[in-house]
Design an enzyme around this catalytic site. Structure first.
Site, short mmCIF file in Angstrom:
data_model
loop_
_atom_site.label_atom_id
_atom_site.label_comp_id
_atom_site.label_asym_id
_atom_site.label_seq_id
_atom_site.Cartn_x
_atom_site.Cartn_y
_atom_site.Cartn_z
N HIS A 1 0.85 -1.21 0.00
CA HIS A 1 0.00 0.00 0.00
C HIS A 1 0.89 1.26 0.00
O HIS A 1 0.63 2.21 -0.73
CB HIS A 1 -0.86 0.06 1.26
CG HIS A 1 -1.90 -1.01 1.41
ND1 HIS A 1 -1.91 -1.90 2.45
CD2 HIS A 1 -3.00 -1.30 0.67
CE1 HIS A 1 -2.96 -2.70 2.35
NE2 HIS A 1 -3.63 -2.37 1.27
N LYS B 1 -17.70 -7.34 5.63
CA LYS B 1 -16.35 -7.85 5.89
C LYS B 1 -16.09 -7.89 7.39
O LYS B 1 -16.61 -7.05 8.13
CB LYS B 1 -15.31 -6.94 5.24
CG LYS B 1 -15.21 -7.13 3.75
CD LYS B 1 -14.01 -6.39 3.21
CE LYS B 1 -13.92 -6.57 1.71
NZ LYS B 1 -12.92 -5.72 1.08
N SER C 1 -2.68 -7.97 2.85
CA SER C 1 -2.92 -7.87 4.29
C SER C 1 -3.30 -9.24 4.85
O SER C 1 -2.86 -9.61 5.94
CB SER C 1 -4.04 -6.87 4.58
OG SER C 1 -3.70 -5.60 4.11
#
Ligand code: ADP
Length: 165
Positions: free
Chosen positions: A19, A43, A130
């Site tokens: 990122h 999520k 991630s």
């Protein structure tokens, strides 16, 4: 001429060097870059919205044209509210492409005044996600090459006690 303003939306659960590389490579193209830490009801996250924002902030506080935000609702609503004209996303692989193409097309339908810009991942960071980072960290693996120290420490704290050799 309108000033270029961009929004980089994502879960950032947690922020990784992948990122950060995207942010470093594109921030100077824009007068302002909003990093939008998203919260989707569909999520589940390992880090709370506050933790994710804090971690992003600690990685980008040295950029004076970047602001870290969160928003409940559609990304395009945030884009419209901030008068942004670009949405930034990263592209790691073919599977990212399918998803990003659908998302860019939907966002264009929802709000036609913003263009999505896809930025290719740096080759050595293209397999960093991630979720993979969290999986490795949860088994006690060393993720320090892929995340800033502050994130590596947060992961250690998060998974402390969960991993027994
Ligand atoms: P989301 O849940 O919205 O996909 P992520 O935090 O997983 O949120 O990703 C946000 C954006 O950053 C996505 O466009 C993703 O492809 C991109 N991204 C994630 N990891 C990397 C990486 N290692 N290199 C480049 N781009 C990345």
């Amino acid at each position: 001429m309108t000033q270029p303003i961009a929004v980089y939306p994502g879960s950032f659960d947690p922020i990784t060097k992948g990122h950060i590389d995207i942010i470093e490579r594109c921030h100077s193209l824009f007068q302002k870059l909003y990093i939008l830490v998203t919260e989707s009801k569909k999520k589940s996250y390992s880090f709370s919205i506050e933790e994710r924002i804090d971690l992003v902030n600690s990685c980008v506080s040295h950029f004076d044209n970047i602001e870290v935000c969160s928003f409940q609702g559609l990304t395009v609503e945030f884009v419209q509210q901030t008068k942004a004209n670009f949405i930034i996303r990263g592209l790691r692989s073919g599977s990212d492409f399918e998803y990003e193409q659908a998302m860019a097309s939907m966002n264009k339908n929802l709000y036609s005044d913003a263009e999505t810009i896809l930025i290719y991942a740096r080759q050595d960071l293209s397999s960093v996600s991630s979720s993979l980072i969290k999986e490795v960290a949860s088994y006690g693996g060393d993720v320090s090459p892929f995340v800033p120290t502050v994130v590596a420490d947060a992961l250690k704290n998060k998974f402390r006690g969960e991993y027994v050799k």
